[in-house]
Design an enzyme around this catalytic site. Structure first.
Site, short mmCIF file in Angstrom:
data_model
loop_
_atom_site.label_atom_id
_atom_site.label_comp_id
_atom_site.label_asym_id
_atom_site.label_seq_id
_atom_site.Cartn_x
_atom_site.Cartn_y
_atom_site.Cartn_z
N HIS A 109 11.20 -0.31 -7.64
CA HIS A 109 11.56 1.82 -6.96
C HIS A 109 12.52 1.55 -6.08
O HIS A 109 12.29 1.00 -5.46
CB HIS A 109 9.86 2.36 -6.89
N GLU A 113 12.97 2.15 -2.40
CA GLU A 113 11.74 1.57 -1.69
C GLU A 113 12.93 0.00 -1.33
O GLU A 113 12.55 -1.16 -1.27
CB GLU A 113 10.42 1.06 -1.58
N ARG A 135 13.57 6.68 -7.09
CA ARG A 135 13.08 6.16 -7.80
C ARG A 135 12.93 5.28 -8.99
O ARG A 135 12.80 3.51 -9.37
CB ARG A 135 11.72 6.60 -7.52
N HIS A 189 5.69 -3.34 -2.68
CA HIS A 189 6.45 -1.51 -2.05
C HIS A 189 6.38 -1.29 -0.85
O HIS A 189 6.23 -1.73 0.14
CB HIS A 189 5.73 -0.94 -3.17
N GLU A 227 2.11 -2.32 -0.09
CA GLU A 227 2.53 -1.21 0.38
C GLU A 227 2.52 -1.47 2.08
O GLU A 227 1.62 -1.24 3.14
CB GLU A 227 1.81 -0.29 0.22
#
Length: 359
Positions: A89, A92, A149, A220, A294
């Site tokens: 993405h 990020e 994104r 991510h 994440e």
């Protein structure tokens, strides 16, 4: 003659000095645009001949090369492997920063840390710093594109929007939940599974050697989570208990570094349901340990994490990733589940102890 030799020696020292300055001068506490990351990859290959090699394994929609760093010690034997990708993405940015940090740390440590040395003898690390190359470059264009994104492929006929969410495009319960078929949506899953060249590149590369991979880590941001398969609430991984146990150990390792809390669980349980993710696809291919990291934060800055948080974020995530990787290694090469060793090493790392200063 003497002057000539002296000049040659001075030139040699100058060249060596320049290389050292270039290597030391790379700032892992800043975000880097794609040209700088590409140059850094080239420098890593030069600095660690026979240990690091660049592998080009695909093309983006806009024709850019997708590359990874293959890192390991050549033993002449067939080896197991660890996968890590960052930047699927585009917005990020902390993810590519972490991949670069991870590479720098394992390369700095293997000559003095006997555990890392053994892992690099037994396994090769395949690290893609930026998977979504087109999207990442676009996110650097200006302030209006910073939060882009998706990739940069055009929508289907009749759609004026661009981009497919690559992490909804893998052939893993594709299009069933947590996606959109609106081509303008952030979670547009594409016209079919594996429709995007970036997705195809990962699937083709891994599928051809899936039995070699022990671990699949996709990085991510944000939310401070460790997600395990599956994103669809109707499916449960056959090794769910193992994934949770190892994930909770990684979360503990992360907490010991800077006190940050990372929750562990399936996406439906602690985030939201989704389908078509690379994490789920990897587990469905038989790669036993598949996790989505994440990274920071919990929403204060979101995707625009300040640069002063890059270093602590990378330090804690490195400890968590090493816990999982060490577990995967020890389970395979020690013939048993040796969680104690993984826990001990990650605790030592958290307090700055390595093989170099353990004595």
């Amino acid at each position: 003659m003497l002057n000539s030799v002296g000049l040659s020696f001075m030139l040699l020292l100058s060249a060596v000095g320049a290389a050292i300055v270039e290597r030391v001068g790379y700032d892992y506490s800043k975000y880097h645009p794609m040209p700088e990351i590409t140059s850094w990859m080239t420098q890593m290959e030069k600095d660690y001949p026979g240990v690091v090699s660049i592998v080009d394994y695909g093309k983006s929609y806009e024709g850019r090369t997708i590359s990874l760093l293959k890192i390991g010690l050549n033993t002449g034997e067939k080896k197991k492997a660890i996968w890590m990708d960052c930047g699927i993405h585009a917005r990020e940015w902390i993810a590519p920063a972490f991949c670069q940090y991870f590479v720098s740390q394992i390369l700095q440590s293997y000559k003095t840390d006997t555990i890392m040395e053994q892992m690099m003898k037994d396994m090769d690390f395949y690290v893609t710093p930026v998977l979504n190359v087109d999207g990442y470059i676009y996110s650097w264009k200006d302030n209006t594109t910073r939060l882009w994104r998706k990739n940069r492929s055009p929508g289907p006929p009749g759609c004026d929007c661009y981009g497919t969410d690559l992490n909804r495009n893998f052939e893993a319960n594709w299009g069933t939940i947590g996606v959109s078929f609106d081509c303008c949506s952030q979670t547009y899953c594409g016209t079919k599974p594996k429709s995007e060249p970036e997705t195809q590149s990962v699937m083709n590369f891994l599928a051809s050697r899936k039995d070699d991979f022990l671990c699949f880590l996709t990085i991510h941001s944000y939310s401070q989570l460790l997600l395990i398969p599956f994103g669809h609430p109707d499916f449960t991984a056959t090794n769910y208990d193992e994934l949770m146990t190892v994930g909770l150990g990684a979360s503990d390792a992360i907490r010991k570094v800077h006190g940050m809390e990372y929750a562990v669980g399936t996406s439906p349980a602690i985030l939201y349901p989704n389908s078509g993710s690379s994490r789920d696809w990897a587990r469905m291919q038989g790669i036993p340990l598949s996790y989505t990291f994440e990274l920071r934060d919990n929403g204060t800055f979101g995707f625009e994490l300040p640069e002063d948080q890059i270093k602590p974020t990378c330090e804690e995530a490195y400890s968590g990733a090493l816990h999982i990787i060490t577990y995967a290694h020890d389970k395979t090469f020690n013939g048993a589940v040796v969680t104690a060793a993984a826990t001990l090493w990650t605790v030592l790392l958290a307090v700055g102890v390595t093989g170099a200063n353990l004595i």
